[in-house]
Every structure is written in structure tokens, then in C-alpha cells.
Design an enzyme around this catalytic site. Structure first.
Site, PDB file in Angstrom:
ATOM      1  N   ILE A 157      25.866 -23.615 -38.912  1.00  0.00           N
ATOM      2  CA  ILE A 157      25.943 -22.326 -39.606  1.00  0.00           C
ATOM      3  C   ILE A 157      25.392 -21.216 -38.706  1.00  0.00           C
ATOM      4  O   ILE A 157      26.025 -20.170 -38.544  1.00  0.00           O
ATOM      5  CB  ILE A 157      25.170 -22.388 -40.949  1.00  0.00           C
ATOM      6  CG1 ILE A 157      25.840 -23.399 -41.893  1.00  0.00           C
ATOM      7  CG2 ILE A 157      25.096 -21.002 -41.598  1.00  0.00           C
ATOM      8  CD1 ILE A 157      25.034 -23.762 -43.119  1.00  0.00           C
ATOM      9  N   THR A 235      19.543 -17.948 -46.219  1.00  0.00           N
ATOM     10  CA  THR A 235      20.543 -18.772 -46.920  1.00  0.00           C
ATOM     11  C   THR A 235      20.228 -20.250 -46.678  1.00  0.00           C
ATOM     12  O   THR A 235      21.061 -21.109 -46.926  1.00  0.00           O
ATOM     13  CB  THR A 235      21.982 -18.485 -46.426  1.00  0.00           C
ATOM     14  OG1 THR A 235      22.033 -18.744 -45.024  1.00  0.00           O
ATOM     15  CG2 THR A 235      22.420 -17.058 -46.711  1.00  0.00           C
ATOM     16  N   ARG A 237      16.789 -22.581 -47.202  1.00  0.00           N
ATOM     17  CA  ARG A 237      16.144 -23.148 -48.385  1.00  0.00           C
ATOM     18  C   ARG A 237      14.988 -22.230 -48.766  1.00  0.00           C
ATOM     19  O   ARG A 237      14.325 -21.662 -47.889  1.00  0.00           O
ATOM     20  CB  ARG A 237      15.596 -24.559 -48.105  1.00  0.00           C
ATOM     21  CG  ARG A 237      16.655 -25.645 -48.054  1.00  0.00           C
ATOM     22  CD  ARG A 237      17.236 -25.958 -49.436  1.00  0.00           C
ATOM     23  NE  ARG A 237      18.239 -27.016 -49.416  1.00  0.00           N
ATOM     24  CZ  ARG A 237      19.552 -26.812 -49.304  1.00  0.00           C
ATOM     25  NH1 ARG A 237      20.031 -25.592 -49.200  1.00  0.00           N
ATOM     26  NH2 ARG A 237      20.392 -27.819 -49.328  1.00  0.00           N
ATOM     27  N   ASP A 261      19.537 -15.974 -50.710  1.00  0.00           N
ATOM     28  CA  ASP A 261      20.460 -16.795 -51.499  1.00  0.00           C
ATOM     29  C   ASP A 261      19.723 -17.989 -52.090  1.00  0.00           C
ATOM     30  O   ASP A 261      20.281 -18.734 -52.889  1.00  0.00           O
ATOM     31  CB  ASP A 261      21.617 -17.280 -50.605  1.00  0.00           C
ATOM     32  CG  ASP A 261      22.678 -18.019 -51.407  1.00  0.00           C
ATOM     33  OD1 ASP A 261      23.146 -17.444 -52.418  1.00  0.00           O
ATOM     34  OD2 ASP A 261      23.012 -19.161 -51.048  1.00  0.00           O
ATOM     35  N   GLU A 266      13.678 -21.957 -57.291  1.00  0.00           N
ATOM     36  CA  GLU A 266      14.994 -21.674 -57.850  1.00  0.00           C
ATOM     37  C   GLU A 266      15.466 -22.683 -58.879  1.00  0.00           C
ATOM     38  O   GLU A 266      16.293 -22.366 -59.730  1.00  0.00           O
ATOM     39  CB  GLU A 266      16.036 -21.568 -56.725  1.00  0.00           C
ATOM     40  CG  GLU A 266      16.349 -22.889 -56.033  1.00  0.00           C
ATOM     41  CD  GLU A 266      17.434 -22.737 -54.967  1.00  0.00           C
ATOM     42  OE1 GLU A 266      17.340 -21.812 -54.159  1.00  0.00           O
ATOM     43  OE2 GLU A 266      18.362 -23.568 -54.963  1.00  0.00           O
ATOM     44  N   HIS A 298      22.104 -19.058 -54.940  1.00  0.00           N
ATOM     45  CA  HIS A 298      22.510 -20.222 -54.129  1.00  0.00           C
ATOM     46  C   HIS A 298      24.040 -20.374 -54.141  1.00  0.00           C
ATOM     47  O   HIS A 298      24.575 -21.441 -54.436  1.00  0.00           O
ATOM     48  CB  HIS A 298      21.838 -21.501 -54.633  1.00  0.00           C
ATOM     49  CG  HIS A 298      21.666 -22.536 -53.561  1.00  0.00           C
ATOM     50  ND1 HIS A 298      20.514 -23.258 -53.382  1.00  0.00           N
ATOM     51  CD2 HIS A 298      22.516 -22.962 -52.582  1.00  0.00           C
ATOM     52  CE1 HIS A 298      20.661 -24.090 -52.367  1.00  0.00           C
ATOM     53  NE2 HIS A 298      21.868 -23.925 -51.861  1.00  0.00           N
ATOM     54  N   GLN A 299      24.714 -19.276 -53.824  1.00  0.00           N
ATOM     55  CA  GLN A 299      26.181 -19.283 -53.887  1.00  0.00           C
ATOM     56  C   GLN A 299      26.823 -19.194 -52.502  1.00  0.00           C
ATOM     57  O   GLN A 299      28.041 -19.070 -52.395  1.00  0.00           O
ATOM     58  CB  GLN A 299      26.694 -18.127 -54.761  1.00  0.00           C
ATOM     59  CG  GLN A 299      26.479 -16.745 -54.141  1.00  0.00           C
ATOM     60  CD  GLN A 299      27.189 -15.641 -54.891  1.00  0.00           C
ATOM     61  OE1 GLN A 299      26.687 -15.174 -55.906  1.00  0.00           O
ATOM     62  NE2 GLN A 299      28.344 -15.204 -54.416  1.00  0.00           N
ATOM     63  N   ALA A 300      25.987 -19.288 -51.436  1.00  0.00           N
ATOM     64  CA  ALA A 300      26.550 -19.117 -50.087  1.00  0.00           C
ATOM     65  C   ALA A 300      27.637 -20.152 -49.801  1.00  0.00           C
ATOM     66  O   ALA A 300      28.602 -19.874 -49.095  1.00  0.00           O
ATOM     67  CB  ALA A 300      25.447 -19.183 -49.039  1.00  0.00           C
ATOM     68  N   PHE A 301      27.495 -21.331 -50.372  1.00  0.00           N
ATOM     69  CA  PHE A 301      28.470 -22.410 -50.098  1.00  0.00           C
ATOM     70  C   PHE A 301      29.758 -22.232 -50.901  1.00  0.00           C
ATOM     71  O   PHE A 301      30.742 -22.939 -50.650  1.00  0.00           O
ATOM     72  CB  PHE A 301      27.858 -23.767 -50.487  1.00  0.00           C
ATOM     73  CG  PHE A 301      27.827 -23.987 -51.979  1.00  0.00           C
ATOM     74  CD1 PHE A 301      26.865 -23.384 -52.765  1.00  0.00           C
ATOM     75  CD2 PHE A 301      28.793 -24.756 -52.610  1.00  0.00           C
ATOM     76  CE1 PHE A 301      26.844 -23.549 -54.140  1.00  0.00           C
ATOM     77  CE2 PHE A 301      28.788 -24.935 -53.987  1.00  0.00           C
ATOM     78  CZ  PHE A 301      27.806 -24.327 -54.751  1.00  0.00           C
TER      79      PHE A 301
HETATM   80  P1  NAI Z   1      22.611 -28.032 -38.785  1.00  0.00           P
HETATM   81  O1  NAI Z   1      21.881 -29.330 -38.829  1.00  0.00           O
HETATM   82  O2  NAI Z   1      23.943 -27.973 -38.138  1.00  0.00           O
HETATM   83  O3  NAI Z   1      21.692 -26.914 -38.084  1.00  0.00           O
HETATM   84  C1  NAI Z   1      20.322 -26.797 -38.311  1.00  0.00           C
HETATM   85  C2  NAI Z   1      19.693 -26.422 -36.982  1.00  0.00           C
HETATM   86  O4  NAI Z   1      18.312 -26.175 -37.207  1.00  0.00           O
HETATM   87  C3  NAI Z   1      19.800 -27.533 -35.941  1.00  0.00           C
HETATM   88  O5  NAI Z   1      20.317 -27.024 -34.726  1.00  0.00           O
HETATM   89  C4  NAI Z   1      18.376 -28.006 -35.789  1.00  0.00           C
HETATM   90  O6  NAI Z   1      18.069 -28.443 -34.459  1.00  0.00           O
HETATM   91  C5  NAI Z   1      17.619 -26.738 -36.124  1.00  0.00           C
HETATM   92  N1  NAI Z   1      16.217 -26.979 -36.446  1.00  0.00           N
HETATM   93  C6  NAI Z   1      15.596 -28.127 -36.819  1.00  0.00           C
HETATM   94  N2  NAI Z   1      14.278 -27.921 -36.946  1.00  0.00           N
HETATM   95  C7  NAI Z   1      14.066 -26.612 -36.644  1.00  0.00           C
HETATM   96  C8  NAI Z   1      12.911 -25.813 -36.572  1.00  0.00           C
HETATM   97  N3  NAI Z   1      11.697 -26.336 -36.812  1.00  0.00           N
HETATM   98  N4  NAI Z   1      13.046 -24.526 -36.233  1.00  0.00           N
HETATM   99  C9  NAI Z   1      14.255 -24.002 -35.952  1.00  0.00           C
HETATM  100  N5  NAI Z   1      15.400 -24.720 -35.987  1.00  0.00           N
HETATM  101  C10 NAI Z   1      15.292 -26.015 -36.337  1.00  0.00           C
HETATM  102  O7  NAI Z   1      22.678 -27.545 -40.297  1.00  0.00           O
HETATM  103  P2  NAI Z   1      23.611 -26.420 -40.904  1.00  0.00           P
HETATM  104  O8  NAI Z   1      24.845 -27.046 -41.442  1.00  0.00           O
HETATM  105  O9  NAI Z   1      23.738 -25.298 -39.958  1.00  0.00           O
HETATM  106  O10 NAI Z   1      22.756 -25.965 -42.184  1.00  0.00           O
HETATM  107  C11 NAI Z   1      21.489 -25.343 -42.044  1.00  0.00           C
HETATM  108  C12 NAI Z   1      20.793 -25.295 -43.383  1.00  0.00           C
HETATM  109  O11 NAI Z   1      21.505 -24.424 -44.249  1.00  0.00           O
HETATM  110  C13 NAI Z   1      20.780 -26.642 -44.163  1.00  0.00           C
HETATM  111  O12 NAI Z   1      19.672 -27.445 -43.749  1.00  0.00           O
HETATM  112  C14 NAI Z   1      20.656 -26.212 -45.585  1.00  0.00           C
HETATM  113  O13 NAI Z   1      19.292 -26.201 -45.966  1.00  0.00           O
HETATM  114  C15 NAI Z   1      21.213 -24.789 -45.596  1.00  0.00           C
HETATM  115  N6  NAI Z   1      22.426 -24.684 -46.386  1.00  0.00           N
HETATM  116  C16 NAI Z   1      22.475 -23.752 -47.383  1.00  0.00           C
HETATM  117  C17 NAI Z   1      23.613 -23.599 -48.171  1.00  0.00           C
HETATM  118  C18 NAI Z   1      23.695 -22.559 -49.229  1.00  0.00           C
HETATM  119  O14 NAI Z   1      24.651 -22.585 -50.060  1.00  0.00           O
HETATM  120  N7  NAI Z   1      22.792 -21.585 -49.298  1.00  0.00           N
HETATM  121  C19 NAI Z   1      24.768 -24.477 -47.980  1.00  0.00           C
HETATM  122  C20 NAI Z   1      24.654 -25.368 -46.843  1.00  0.00           C
HETATM  123  C21 NAI Z   1      23.504 -25.478 -46.101  1.00  0.00           C
END
Ligand code: NAI
Length: 349
Positions: A157, A235, A237, A261, A266, A298-301
Site C-alpha cells: 500500500i 489507514t 491500524r 480511517d 473502533e 475503516h472503509q479504505a478497503f
Molecule cells: P505490507 O506487508 O505489504 O507492507 C507493510 C510494510 O510495513 C512492510 O514493508 C514492512 O516491512 C513494513 N514494516 C514492518 N514493520 C515496520 C515498522 N516497525 N516500521 C515501519 N514499517 C514497518 O502490508 P500492506 O498490504 O501494505 O498493508 C499495510 C497495513 O495496512 C496492514 O498491516 C493493515 O494494518 C492496513 N490495512 C488497512 C486497511 C483499511 O481498510 N484501512 C485495509 C488493508 C490493510
């Protein structure tokens, strides 16, 4: 696959539509429960093989052990994050699968929507013009061009957000525990440490997972290091931000804008209609009073493409489990170490 029974928690009408469509080729027996999964409702899992859970279902020690006693074989999360599962407790009891990437574009585009809306005050302009008020005083924004964005977590993301913001001509800095030099070169951003992100960014957007290191990563200390009038977008957690400190920062004008978001507490409110009720959460209620805070639930997805992808991948994950396939989307607390068996056997245990 007809005899596999799935207990589906926190089912909303849009979930039921997308899963029923996708299930036409799998034929699992899905029972949709409107309520969330928690210690009081886990009893409903008796007699099922699989439970399907979402972000605000509780999968703590008590729930996991009840699921195990009820002979649940698989927890199929229909989301990417798995911070709501006690991974140590569940290990060697119940397998856990997730949907790692259903539409990173959906979340990235929503983060950018929050940035644009807050900056140009579209949320306020909408109400003004509806009230025949065409005065623009108080709606002043700033050019994104040449400003600096700081991305915490440059994964799937985060990298899409970077690409979009680069399109506006922004300078982009990113912090990630490991670096991908090719991506930085291709997308035109620079890896820096967290302090540099705080010191130099006009906009900070959170795209890292919630874990021990990132819990309250935005706190009194980090806010103190930020530029005055910074914009914070979350967006990721809710618990990435210490909300009380965010409110302090907004009150003393250190923080100029917050687009959220997700919110720490929540689970009591998001996804539900409280329009006829009183909000008892004073922190959430205070946040809602700021003109420069924009909260979405929490609607980003929430795009058509993402819902289809979530349903397809979740049901395929269940099929893979029962047909002895490699479970590429399984997670366990040892996945990041060499002790996880997934790389060799295709399953975490
Ligand atoms: P991803 O796993 O592809 O990317 C997360 C990145 O954060 C990775 O590159 C990882 O190395 C890095 N990371 C790990 N520990 C870290 C730290 N201490 N400091 C900085 N970066 C760190 O995951 P993706 O798909 O990009 O999703 C990210 C987050 O977005 C998810 O964990 C989820 O919590 C959230 N999310 C929210 C949604 C929503 O509707 N609001 C929907 C989908 C995901």
C-alpha cells in the site's frame, strides 16, 4: 467441498452478497452470523469446520482455546492485518490464513482521498454550498507540489501511495525496516530514518502493520519532533496512534490535520449505525469536534474490486487447506524466522 461448514462472523449485507457470488464455484456451507466473534459468541462455532473472521473479531487466548475445543481446523481471516489474533496461542492448534493483498490500490487511493479532502477542505465546502453559503474564507489549502510526504511502512500500500504522491510532484521520504533500492529508484523516493520523516514531512501517512514496535508509533515524543501544522493520515491500524496525544497536538496547533480511517477503540463503533444514540467514547466524540479532523469508518478497503478479491481469496484459502495444497497465505508467529515450516512443507506446522 459441499460438506465443509463455515461460520462467518460480523457479516454485513455486502459481505453476504460478495461471498455468495464467489461461493457458487466452491459450494461451502456458509452460515452468516451478524455478531462479532468474541468470548461470549464463540459458542456459535460448535459444529463448524472453519471460522471466517474480520478485523474487529476477537481471537484472544480464550476464544482460540474454545475454537480448538470445538474442533475448528482453520481460521480464515478476510482481511490483510492479523493483529487481532494471538498467534502464539493459536500455533499448532488452529491454522490461520489471511488475504494479504486484495486491493492495495483501494487503501492507497483512500489515503490520498483523505489528504486531498483535508487539504482543500472539501468536507466543509460540501456543507457550505448545500446551505447556499458560497463564501470561501476559511477553506484555504496548500499546493501538494514540492511539499514533502513521509511514508511509514513502504510495503504494497505504501508504495502505491508513494507513486500517486510523486504524481503530484511531491518529494517522498519513506521509513521501512528493510529497503528496496530498485523500488526507491523506480518510484523516486528516498529511504530515511524515522526522525528524518518526523522532521521534514508536511504530510505523514502510516502504512505499517500494527505490532510491538509500531504500537503508538505516533506518540508525544514523535509528535514533538514533527513540523508545525503537519498532516497525519492513518489507514493502517488505530493503535499506531496514541489518540490522546493526537488530540493534544491538535489542540495546541502542532498538528494541522488528521485523516483517520482507523481508531484505537473502533471495534465498539465502526461499521455500525449510532445515529440515534449518544457516543459514550469521549475521545472519539472529541475527535469528531475538530474541523481539521476527518474520520472514515475503516472503509479504505471498501471497493467492488477489493470485495470480490477478498471473497475469492478467502474461499480459495479454505479450499487449499482441505485439498492439501501449499498454503501461501498462512501466517504464524514464526513466519519471519527460519523455524516456520511453510517454506519447506507449504504449511506453518
Ligand atoms: P505490507 O506487508 O505489504 O507492507 C507493510 C510494510 O510495513 C512492510 O514493508 C514492512 O516491512 C513494513 N514494516 C514492518 N514493520 C515496520 C515498522 N516497525 N516500521 C515501519 N514499517 C514497518 O502490508 P500492506 O498490504 O501494505 O498493508 C499495510 C497495513 O495496512 C496492514 O498491516 C493493515 O494494518 C492496513 N490495512 C488497512 C486497511 C483499511 O481498510 N484501512 C485495509 C488493508 C490493510
Amino acid at each position: 467441498m459441499k460438506n465443509i461448514k463455515v461460520a462467518f462472523f460480523d457479516a454485513k449485507p455486502y459481505d453476504i452478497r460478495s461471498f455468495d457470488d464467489a461461493n457458487a464455484i466452491y459450494n461451502f456451507k456458509i452460515k452468516y452470523f451478524k455478531n462479532k466473534l468474541n468470548p461470549d459468541t464463540v459458542i456459535q462455532s460448535a459444529g463448524y469446520d472453519v471460522i471466517c473472521a474480520f478485523v474487529n473479531d476477537i481471537l484472544n487466548k480464550e476464544v482460540i482455546n474454545s475454537l480448538y475445543q470445538n474442533s475448528i481446523k482453520l481460521i480464515a481471516l478476510r482481511c490483510a492485518g492479523y493483529n487481532n489474533v494471538d498467534l502464539k496461542e493459536v500455533y499448532k492448534k488452529v491454522h490461520v490464513v489471511r488475504v494479504p493483498a486484495y486491493s492495495p490500490h483501494a487503501v492507497a487511493e483512500h489515503a490520498v482521498a483523505l489528504i486531498l479532502t483535508l487539504n482543500r477542505k472539501i468536507h466543509r465546502a460540501y456543507f457550505r454550498t448545500h446551505d447556499n453559503n458560497f463564501n470561501i474564507d476559511g477553506l484555504l489549502g496548500f499546493d501538494l507540489y514540492n511539499k514533502t510526504a513521509g511514508i511509514i511502512g513502504a510495503g504494497q500500500i505504501g508504495k502505491i501511495v508513494i507513486e500517486i504522491l510523486r504524481g503530484f510532484g511531491m518529494k517522498v521520504l519513506a521509513y521501512n525496516p528493510f529497503t528496496e533500492d530498485d523500488a526507491a529508484k523506480k518510484l523516486g523516493f528516498k529511504y530515511v530514518d524515522l526522525d528524518t520523516i518526523y522532521k521534514e514531512s508536511d504530510i505523514i501517512s502510516l502504512h505499517c502493520p500494527l505490532n510491538k514496535e509500531t504500537y503508538h508509533i505516533i506518540n508525544k515524543d514523535s509528535i514533538g519532533k514533527m513540523k508545525d501544522n503537519v498532516m497525519i493520515i492513518n489507514t493502517g491500524r488505530g493503535q499506531l496512534i496514541d489518540t490522546k496525544e493526537l488530540i493534544m497536538g491538535l489542540k495546541n496547533h502542532k498538528i494541522g490535520y488528521a485523516g483517520l480511517d482507523v481508531y484505537e477503540e473502533e471495534s465498539d463503533y465502526f461499521f455500525e449505525d449510532f445515529s440515534n444514540e449518544i457516543i459514550n467514547d469521549d475521545v472519539l466524540a472529541r475527535l469528531l469536534t475538530f474541523p481539521n479532523v476527518l474520520i472514515t469508518s475503516h472503509q479504505a478497503f471498501f471497493t467492488k474490486e477489493a470485495l470480490k478479491s477478498i471473497a475469492d481469496t478467502t474461499l480459495q484459502n479454505i479450499k487449499d487447506f482441505y485439498t492439501e495444497q501449499k498454503m501461501t497465505n498462512e501466517v504464524c508467529y514464526m513466519c519471519d524466522s527460519n523455524n516456520c515450516l511453510k517454506k519447506t512443507t507449504g504449511r506453518c506446522f
